[in-house]
Scaffold this motif. Structure first.
Motif, PDB file in Angstrom:
ATOM      1  N   PRO A 217      -4.622  -3.713 -12.844  1.00 17.72           N
ATOM      2  CA  PRO A 217      -5.404  -2.965 -11.854  1.00 17.72           C
ATOM      3  C   PRO A 217      -6.726  -3.619 -11.488  1.00 17.72           C
ATOM      4  CG  PRO A 217      -5.424  -1.870 -14.009  1.00 17.72           C
ATOM      5  CD  PRO A 217      -4.399  -2.949 -14.099  1.00 17.72           C
ATOM      6  N   ALA A 218      -7.324  -4.369 -12.396  1.00 14.68           N
ATOM      7  CA  ALA A 218      -8.620  -4.996 -12.073  1.00 14.68           C
ATOM      8  C   ALA A 218      -8.490  -5.942 -10.882  1.00 14.68           C
ATOM      9  CB  ALA A 218      -9.161  -5.742 -13.288  1.00 14.68           C
ATOM     10  N   ASN A 219      -7.342  -6.598 -10.763  1.00 17.58           N
ATOM     11  CA  ASN A 219      -7.130  -7.521  -9.638  1.00 17.58           C
ATOM     12  C   ASN A 219      -7.011  -6.756  -8.319  1.00 17.58           C
ATOM     13  OD1 ASN A 219      -7.171  -9.728 -11.360  1.00 17.58           O
ATOM     14  ND2 ASN A 219      -4.948  -9.699 -11.667  1.00 17.58           N
ATOM     15  N   LEU A 220      -6.478  -5.526  -8.390  1.00 19.29           N
ATOM     16  CA  LEU A 220      -6.326  -4.737  -7.159  1.00 19.29           C
ATOM     17  C   LEU A 220      -7.669  -4.253  -6.627  1.00 19.29           C
ATOM     18  CD1 LEU A 220      -3.193  -2.523  -7.972  1.00 19.29           C
ATOM     19  CD2 LEU A 220      -3.363  -4.333  -6.255  1.00 19.29           C
TER      20      LEU A 220
ATOM     21  N   ALA B  97      -4.519   7.744  -6.466  1.00 24.16           N
ATOM     22  CA  ALA B  97      -3.908   7.631  -5.139  1.00 24.16           C
ATOM     23  C   ALA B  97      -4.382   6.385  -4.401  1.00 24.16           C
ATOM     24  CB  ALA B  97      -4.211   8.878  -4.309  1.00 24.16           C
ATOM     25  N   ALA B  98      -5.670   6.050  -4.531  1.00 30.83           N
ATOM     26  CA  ALA B  98      -6.208   4.858  -3.867  1.00 30.83           C
ATOM     27  C   ALA B  98      -5.653   3.587  -4.491  1.00 30.83           C
ATOM     28  CB  ALA B  98      -7.730   4.863  -3.929  1.00 30.83           C
TER      29      ALA B  98
ATOM     30  N   MET C 176     -11.111   4.048  -1.278  1.00 34.72           N
ATOM     31  CA  MET C 176     -11.227   5.428  -1.753  1.00 34.72           C
ATOM     32  C   MET C 176     -12.016   6.304  -0.787  1.00 34.72           C
ATOM     33  SD  MET C 176     -10.250   7.520  -4.095  1.00 34.72           S
ATOM     34  CE  MET C 176     -10.373   9.091  -3.246  1.00 34.72           C
ATOM     35  N   PRO C 177     -13.228   5.921  -0.354  1.00 36.32           N
ATOM     36  CA  PRO C 177     -13.938   6.770   0.621  1.00 36.32           C
ATOM     37  C   PRO C 177     -13.216   6.864   1.963  1.00 36.32           C
ATOM     38  CG  PRO C 177     -15.153   4.727   0.215  1.00 36.32           C
ATOM     39  CD  PRO C 177     -14.079   4.808  -0.814  1.00 36.32           C
ATOM     40  N   ALA C 178     -12.526   5.785   2.350  1.00 37.89           N
ATOM     41  CA  ALA C 178     -11.761   5.836   3.599  1.00 37.89           C
ATOM     42  C   ALA C 178     -10.623   6.847   3.496  1.00 37.89           C
ATOM     43  CB  ALA C 178     -11.203   4.455   3.929  1.00 37.89           C
ATOM     44  N   LEU C 179      -9.979   6.902   2.325  1.00 39.41           N
ATOM     45  CA  LEU C 179      -8.896   7.860   2.101  1.00 39.41           C
ATOM     46  C   LEU C 179      -9.427   9.287   2.120  1.00 39.41           C
ATOM     47  CD1 LEU C 179      -5.992   8.590   1.335  1.00 39.41           C
ATOM     48  CD2 LEU C 179      -6.575   8.130  -1.053  1.00 39.41           C
ATOM     49  N   ALA C 180     -10.538   9.534   1.421  1.00 37.55           N
ATOM     50  CA  ALA C 180     -11.120  10.880   1.385  1.00 37.55           C
ATOM     51  C   ALA C 180     -11.535  11.325   2.788  1.00 37.55           C
ATOM     52  CB  ALA C 180     -12.318  10.899   0.443  1.00 37.55           C
TER      53      ALA C 180
END
Length: 393
Positions: free
Chosen positions: A385-388, A221-222, A283-287
């Motif tokens: 994905p590594a660039n993201l 999701a992130a 990711m932590p901001a989303l959680a």
């Protein structure tokens, strides 16, 4: 929404306030919102008292600018028919400056009884309202006498709650219906869809998360959220606001995340600056955002300024979703369930994890050609994905 109920003040006259400080908590049909100050100064007078319901645009307090000796000026009168818009006002002495409005609550929701100095967690406050428990009847057993969820549940069992005039869920559904009806009435939607292979993204996430603690792992999701934000930065016509016949692109991507609430209903607060933040922060901001949204504790800026919305149905969803744009935004990106699909690639057939991405966009601002390029960009970004994972310069 055109009314809000003040639950409590976090400041008192004489307090120094900086931009971004939490000054009040206001009730809405979806959450108790922490209202931030958008000006700096000293609190002069609190105009509205806890428990009062006021229209959007009403003056809540007066501030004095630094070094200013405010006169005993009265707050401007509240307009009889205020428009529900982003900019409420707070006065600073003789000066009036733009500030975040009091988020609205449904008029039928009974106003809470003032709590005084008792400390409530946002979740406990919300639960007390749902159960009809009067705050003054509660005894706090938490740290420093704070009132906890257990205190509320215990009081509710001891004293049967009075039936509310209308349930919060019903009022929330009414609010959502009004917003979506307005969106379909005013916004000429167009819709596009694209299948996005996720073999590279899935493999990269597995490698990235290997050896990391559960709390440090990144979910798909992130990664999807970051791809949308990165693509939106390159296609400004999907990221911004349409007001008064004019589109204004946003300088940053504040991604609204559609979150289903446990009691029913939906809310889409923003994660700020997703385009420029590394994946390790997203990711932590989303959680954290999901947890606080479901606990009924959000900041006013998170509600007021999403520039584009992302809805992700997750593992329990269906393959495809086409959402309704939330005005004044001009686009919404949807992701269905990630599932194995047959993909034809370079003359060969492969079975790979994939997701169906969709775009709902405002035809007053963009057209199908640009929308298609935007979706194609999302697909391309997810193949690397590594660039993201990196922060944008």
């Amino acid at each position: 929404m055109d009314e809000g109920t003040l639950l409590e003040w976090k400041v008192k006259p004489g307090d120094a306030v900086k931009r971004g400080d939490i000054v009040a908590v206001v009730d809405t049909t979806k959450a108790a919102i922490d209202v931030e100050s958008w000006v700096e100064g000293t609190v002069h007078e609190l105009i509205v008292q806890p428990g009062e319901t006021v229209p959007v645009g009403a003056v809540l307090a007066t501030f004095a600018a630094q070094g200013e000796e405010p006169k005993a000026a009265k707050a401007p009168p509240v307009p009889e028919k205020p428009e529900a818009k982003k900019g409420g006002k707070k006065t600073a002495g003789e000066k009036t400056t733009e500030a975040e409005p009091a988020p609205a609550a449904a008029p039928a929701t009974p106003p809470p009884v003032p709590v005084g100095r008792a400390k409530f967690s946002p979740a406990a406050r919300k639960r007390a309202q749902e159960l009809g428990v009067k705050p003054e009847s509660l005894t706090g057993t938490g740290p420093q006498g704070s009132i906890t969820l257990d205190d509320v549940e215990r009081a509710a069992k001891a004293t049967p709650a009075a039936a509310p005039e209308k349930s919060r869920a019903a009022e929330m559904r009414k609010t959502i219906a009004a917003a979506m009806a307005r969106a379909k009435r005013e916004i000429p939607h167009y819709y596009l869809g694209e299948t996005v292979p996720l073999a590279a993204a899935t493999a990269w996430l597995a490698e990235y998360n290997a050896g990391r603690a559960v709390t440090e792992r990144v979910l798909m999701a992130a990664l999807l959220l970051k791809a949308v934000a990165s693509a939106a930065k390159q296609f400004p016509e999907v990221n911004g606001f349409y007001r008064d016949g004019t589109f204004t692109p946003a300088p940053a991507v504040h991604a609204g995340v559609a979150i289903s609430l446990r009691g029913g209903g939906l809310i889409a607060p923003a994660i700020h600056d997703v385009d420029s933040r590394p994946l390790s922060e997203i990711m932590p901001a989303l959680a954290d955002l999901v947890q606080r949204a479901r606990a009924g504790s959000l900041r006013s800026s998170e509600i007021a300024d999403p520039t584009i919305t992302v809805t992700n149905l997750g593992e329990q969803g269906v393959e495809e979703v086409y959402g309704v744009i939330y005005p004044p935004q001009v686009a919404l990106v949807g992701f269905g369930r990630v599932a194995e699909q047959v993909i034809a690639e370079n003359g060969a057939i492969r079975i790979v994890p994939a997701v169906r991405a969709s775009l709902s966009a405002d035809h007053r601002v963009s057209d199908g050609h640009r929308g298609a390029l935007f979706l194609a960009k999302i697909r391309a970004l997810l193949q690397e994905p590594a660039n993201l994972a990196k922060a944008e310069p």
